[in-house]
Design a protein around this motif. Structure first.
Motif, short mmCIF file in Angstrom:
data_model
loop_
_atom_site.label_atom_id
_atom_site.label_comp_id
_atom_site.label_asym_id
_atom_site.label_seq_id
_atom_site.Cartn_x
_atom_site.Cartn_y
_atom_site.Cartn_z
N LEU A 192 17.90 8.73 -33.35
CA LEU A 192 16.46 8.81 -33.10
C LEU A 192 16.04 10.27 -32.93
N ALA A 193 16.83 11.03 -32.18
CA ALA A 193 16.52 12.45 -31.97
C ALA A 193 16.58 13.22 -33.28
N ALA A 194 17.53 12.86 -34.15
CA ALA A 194 17.68 13.57 -35.42
C ALA A 194 16.45 13.38 -36.30
N ALA A 195 15.89 12.17 -36.28
CA ALA A 195 14.70 11.91 -37.08
C ALA A 195 13.51 12.73 -36.59
N ILE A 196 13.35 12.81 -35.27
CA ILE A 196 12.25 13.59 -34.69
C ILE A 196 12.47 15.08 -34.95
N TRP A 197 13.70 15.53 -34.82
CA TRP A 197 14.00 16.95 -35.03
C TRP A 197 13.70 17.36 -36.48
N ARG A 198 14.11 16.53 -37.42
CA ARG A 198 13.87 16.87 -38.82
C ARG A 198 12.37 17.03 -39.10
N GLU A 199 11.57 16.11 -38.58
CA GLU A 199 10.13 16.21 -38.81
C GLU A 199 9.53 17.39 -38.05
N SER A 200 10.08 17.71 -36.87
CA SER A 200 9.62 18.88 -36.14
C SER A 200 9.87 20.16 -36.93
N LEU A 201 11.04 20.24 -37.56
CA LEU A 201 11.35 21.40 -38.39
C LEU A 201 10.47 21.45 -39.63
N ALA A 202 10.22 20.28 -40.21
CA ALA A 202 9.38 20.23 -41.41
C ALA A 202 7.96 20.69 -41.10
N LEU A 203 7.41 20.26 -39.98
CA LEU A 203 6.06 20.68 -39.58
C LEU A 203 6.00 22.20 -39.38
N LEU A 204 7.08 22.75 -38.82
CA LEU A 204 7.16 24.19 -38.64
C LEU A 204 7.26 24.90 -39.99
N ASP A 205 8.11 24.38 -40.87
CA ASP A 205 8.30 24.99 -42.19
C ASP A 205 7.02 24.99 -43.01
N GLU A 206 6.24 23.93 -42.86
CA GLU A 206 4.99 23.82 -43.61
C GLU A 206 3.82 24.50 -42.91
N GLU A 207 4.14 25.18 -41.81
CA GLU A 207 3.16 25.95 -41.05
C GLU A 207 2.00 25.11 -40.56
N VAL A 208 2.32 23.86 -40.20
CA VAL A 208 1.30 22.98 -39.63
C VAL A 208 0.92 23.45 -38.23
N ALA A 209 1.91 23.92 -37.47
CA ALA A 209 1.66 24.39 -36.11
C ALA A 209 2.85 25.24 -35.66
N SER A 210 2.67 25.90 -34.52
CA SER A 210 3.74 26.74 -33.96
C SER A 210 4.80 25.88 -33.30
N VAL A 211 5.94 26.49 -32.99
CA VAL A 211 7.00 25.80 -32.25
C VAL A 211 6.46 25.25 -30.94
N GLU A 212 5.73 26.08 -30.19
CA GLU A 212 5.24 25.64 -28.89
C GLU A 212 4.27 24.47 -29.02
N ASP A 213 3.39 24.50 -30.01
CA ASP A 213 2.42 23.41 -30.14
C ASP A 213 3.06 22.13 -30.67
N ILE A 214 4.07 22.26 -31.52
CA ILE A 214 4.80 21.07 -31.98
C ILE A 214 5.50 20.42 -30.80
N ASP A 215 6.15 21.24 -29.97
CA ASP A 215 6.82 20.71 -28.78
C ASP A 215 5.81 20.09 -27.82
N ALA A 216 4.67 20.77 -27.65
CA ALA A 216 3.65 20.25 -26.73
C ALA A 216 3.11 18.91 -27.21
N ALA A 217 2.92 18.78 -28.52
CA ALA A 217 2.42 17.51 -29.07
C ALA A 217 3.38 16.38 -28.77
#
Length: 310
Positions: A192-217
Motif C-alpha cells: 500500500l505504501a509503495a503505491a502511494i509513494w510511486r504516485e507521490s514521486l510522479a506528482l513531484l516529477d510532473e511538477e504538480v506540487a512541491s514535496v512539502e505540499d504533496i506530503d501535506a495533502a
C-alpha cells in the motif's frame, strides 16, 4: 513466552528489544558486529526512557525493562533456553540461510523463529531448515516499539498453530497483528505504501506540487482518516446511506479516470530521485533529523493515546 532473543541488532532489532523489554520480558541481544550490538543495548535503554517521557510507560516498568536487557556474545548463548527469536538481519536470502542453519544448531525444537523481513518470502527462507514449521514472518512497522502493526506471514511449511500462537502472543502484548492468507512480496502495508509513494514521486516529477505540499495533502487529509480506518471502511462511510456500493456507482468512475493517467513505473527514474532528495531538504531547514525523529515519536504516542480512548 518469556525469553526473547533479538538476532540482528540494527535499527529494527534495537526497537524490537525496546518493545519486548517494555512488556516485562527478558531480552537477549546478539549481532555478529559487537559495536552494533552494544549500540543496540544503549538505544533500547534510551527508548525505554523515551517511553516514560511520552507517558507510555511507568518509570518502574522502564527500570525493570532495562534490567531485563542483556547482550550475548554468540548464537549459542542467544538461543539457550529461548522461547521466541525475532530475527532482523540483512534482507538477503543467502545471509538469512546461513543464520537459519546456525539457528537450528542451537535452538530447541520449541523455539519460534520470526523474521522482521519487509519483503522476502518465508517459504524460500525456511527451505534451508530441518524443522521449518516454527518459522514465520512477523514484520513490524518502524519503529516497532511505538507502532502496533505486525504482519504475520506463514511460509508453505509454517504450522498454522505457530501463527495462532504468535498472534495471541502479540495481542497480549498490545500489538495489532494481521495475518496474510498467502505470501506476497512486501506483504500488505508496504505494498500500500509503495503505491502511494510511486504516485507521490510522479506528482513531484510532473511538477504538480512541491514535496512539502504533496506530503501535506496526504497527512492533512486522508492520513487523518487512515489513523482510524482503512480505505474500505472510509469509502463505505463515504457512500452515505448507500454505503460502499453507492460509492462505487457514483465516484468509482472518477477513480478509474485517475488510474488511466497515473504512472506505472516499475523502476524509479534517476531524475525523480534527485528531485525528491532535493525537495526534502526544506524539512531539514525547519528541524534537524534527530528533532524530526523526536517530534514523530511524540505525535505517534499522542495519536495512540487518543485512539485508545473509547
Amino acid at each position: 513466552m518469556h525469553n526473547i532473543g533479538i538476532l540482528g541488532a540494527g535499527l529494527i532489532g534495537a526497537s524490537w528489544a525496546s518493545f519486548f523489554a517494555a512488556k516485562g520480558l527478558k531480552v537477549r541481544i546478539y549481532d555478529v558486529n559487537s559495536e552494533v550490538k552494544e549500540n543496540a543495548l544503549q538505544t533500547a535503554n534510551d527508548n525505554l526512557q523515551r517511553l516514560v517521557n511520552l507517558k507510555m510507560l511507568t518509570s518502574k516498568a522502564a527500570k525493570t525493562g532495562q534490567q531485563n536487557l542483556q547482550t550475548v556474545d554468540s548464537m549459542k548463548a542467544l538461543l539457550t533456553d529461548m522461547d521466541y527469536v525475532q530475527e532482523s538481519v540483512v534482507e538477503d536470502y543467502a545471509i538469512k540461510a546461513d543464520v537459519y542453519r546456525e539457528f537450528e544448531q542451537y535452538a530447541s525444537l520449541s523455539t519460534i523463529l520470526a523474521s522482521s523481513s519487509s519483503g522476502l518470502l518465508m517459504t524460500r527462507m525456511q527451505s534451508v531448515m530441518k524443522h521449518p514449521a516454527r518459522a514465520l514472518i512477523a514484520h513490524p512497522f518502524n519503529p516497532p516499539h511505538l507502532i502496533p502493526l505486525v504482519e504475520l506471514v506463514p511460509g508453505e511449511q509454517t504450522a498454522s498453530s505457530i501463527i495462532d500462537t504468535v498472534k495471541t502472543f502479540f495481542v497480549q502484548l498490545g500489538k495489532h497483528p494481521v495475518v496474510l492468507n498467502k505470501e506476497v512480496q512486501g506483504h500488505i502495508a508496504n505494498r500500500l505504501a509503495a503505491a502511494i509513494w510511486r504516485e507521490s514521486l510522479a506528482l513531484l516529477d510532473e511538477e504538480v506540487a512541491s514535496v512539502e505540499d504533496i506530503d501535506a495533502a496526504l497527512c492533512q487529509g486522508p492520513g487523518l482518516r487512515w489513523a482510524m480506518m482503512g480505505q474500505h471502511l472510509i469509502y463505505e462511510l463515504g457512500g452515505g446511506e448507500g454505503g460502499y456500493q453507492k460509492f462505487f456507482d457514483t465516484i468509482g468512475a472518477s477513480f478509474e479516470e485517475y488510474w488511466k493517467d497515473m504512472q506505472d513505473w516499475t523502476t524509479i527514474p534517476e531524475a525523480v530521485k534527485q528531485k525528491a532528495v532535493a525537495g526534502t531538504q526544506a524539512y531539514l531547514e525547519q528541524k534537524n533529523r534527530s528533532e524530526w525523529t523526536a517530534w514523530r515519536d511524540q505525535k505517534l504516542a499522542q495519536i495512540q493515546q487518543v485512539l485508545s480512548e473509547e
